[in-house]
Write a protein that holds these residues in place. Structure first.
Motif, PDB file in Angstrom:
ATOM      1  N   GLU A 231      34.641 -23.661 -21.958  1.00 34.04           N
ATOM      2  CA  GLU A 231      33.995 -22.696 -21.056  1.00 34.04           C
ATOM      3  C   GLU A 231      33.538 -23.377 -19.769  1.00 34.04           C
ATOM      4  OE1 GLU A 231      30.829 -20.949 -23.318  1.00 34.04           O
ATOM      5  OE2 GLU A 231      32.200 -19.897 -24.668  1.00 34.04           O
ATOM      6  N   LEU A 232      32.972 -24.570 -19.903  1.00 35.82           N
ATOM      7  CA  LEU A 232      32.537 -25.328 -18.725  1.00 35.82           C
ATOM      8  C   LEU A 232      33.729 -25.658 -17.838  1.00 35.82           C
ATOM      9  CD1 LEU A 232      30.359 -26.895 -17.138  1.00 35.82           C
ATOM     10  CD2 LEU A 232      30.861 -28.844 -18.616  1.00 35.82           C
ATOM     11  N   ARG A 233      34.821 -26.076 -18.435  1.00 30.46           N
ATOM     12  CA  ARG A 233      36.035 -26.410 -17.672  1.00 30.46           C
ATOM     13  C   ARG A 233      36.573 -25.183 -16.951  1.00 30.46           C
ATOM     14  NH1 ARG A 233      38.855 -28.459 -14.233  1.00 30.46           N
ATOM     15  NH2 ARG A 233      40.995 -29.005 -14.633  1.00 30.46           N
TER      16      ARG A 233
ATOM     17  N   LYS B 259      34.847 -22.742 -15.783  1.00 27.46           N
ATOM     18  CA  LYS B 259      33.981 -22.491 -14.630  1.00 27.46           C
ATOM     19  C   LYS B 259      34.270 -23.468 -13.486  1.00 27.46           C
ATOM     20  CE  LYS B 259      30.093 -20.588 -17.210  1.00 27.46           C
ATOM     21  NZ  LYS B 259      28.704 -20.826 -17.647  1.00 27.46           N
ATOM     22  N   LEU B 260      34.615 -24.708 -13.840  1.00 30.24           N
ATOM     23  CA  LEU B 260      34.844 -25.739 -12.821  1.00 30.24           C
ATOM     24  C   LEU B 260      36.234 -25.672 -12.195  1.00 30.24           C
ATOM     25  CD1 LEU B 260      33.244 -28.877 -14.494  1.00 30.24           C
ATOM     26  CD2 LEU B 260      32.333 -27.559 -12.603  1.00 30.24           C
TER      27      LEU B 260
ATOM     28  N   LYS C 152      36.961 -24.570  -8.556  1.00 29.75           N
ATOM     29  CA  LYS C 152      36.374 -25.436  -7.521  1.00 29.75           C
ATOM     30  C   LYS C 152      37.173 -26.719  -7.317  1.00 29.75           C
ATOM     31  CE  LYS C 152      31.698 -23.762  -8.385  1.00 29.75           C
ATOM     32  NZ  LYS C 152      32.053 -22.507  -8.894  1.00 29.75           N
TER      33      LYS C 152
END
Length: 141
Positions: A108-110, A112-113, A116
């Motif tokens: 999930e973090l990946r 979101k990143l 960017k």
């Protein structure tokens, strides 16, 4: 200067669309690098963290070369972040291992990143070029 050159190279790997727009045959090169991208990212993440540590240890440069010190810190931060983003899979497998809940949160973090990464890659190219120029302008004796 080496930090700037490595940051430029890492940024080019992080923004393949930029390279493909300039050279259509670069796709073959990027496909050759792709299996190693995670390990390259891990190495650059460590290199960027080392640059951050170096700038903190040499905080005395703020009195003699404040622009170079800030440049080194900013460039190292961008390099560590881009390295983390590219090496996410390898870092994930080495650190998290087989914990399913942690793997899900990391994915999930990946997610979101990921959007960017292109902007950070472009910033990395600009900061890398500035680092090379600044290494000639602001030499520390």
């Amino acid at each position: 200067m080496i930090y700037g050159i490595t940051l430029i190279l890492l940024s080019i790997i992080a923004v393949p669309s930029l390279l493909l727009a300039k050279k259509p045959n670069a796709k073959e090169l990027l496909e050759k690098i792709e299996p190693y991208q995670g390990w390259i990212g891990l190495v650059f993440c460590i290199w960027g963290v080392w640059g951050i540590i170096t700038s903190i240890l040499n905080i005395g440069w703020l009195t003699s070369a404040p622009i170079w010190w800030a440049t080194l810190l900013a460039g190292s931060f961008v390099e560590a972040t881009l390295g983390f983003m590219l090496g996410f899979g390898v870092i994930n497998s080495l650190i998290i291992g087989k914990n399913e809940q942690a793997v899900t949160k990391a994915a999930e973090l990946r997610a979101k990143l990921a959007p960017k990464q292109g902007k950070l890659g472009m910033l990395g190219i600009a900061v890398g070029i500035w680092m090379v120029v600044a290494s000639f302008l602001f030499t520390i004796a």
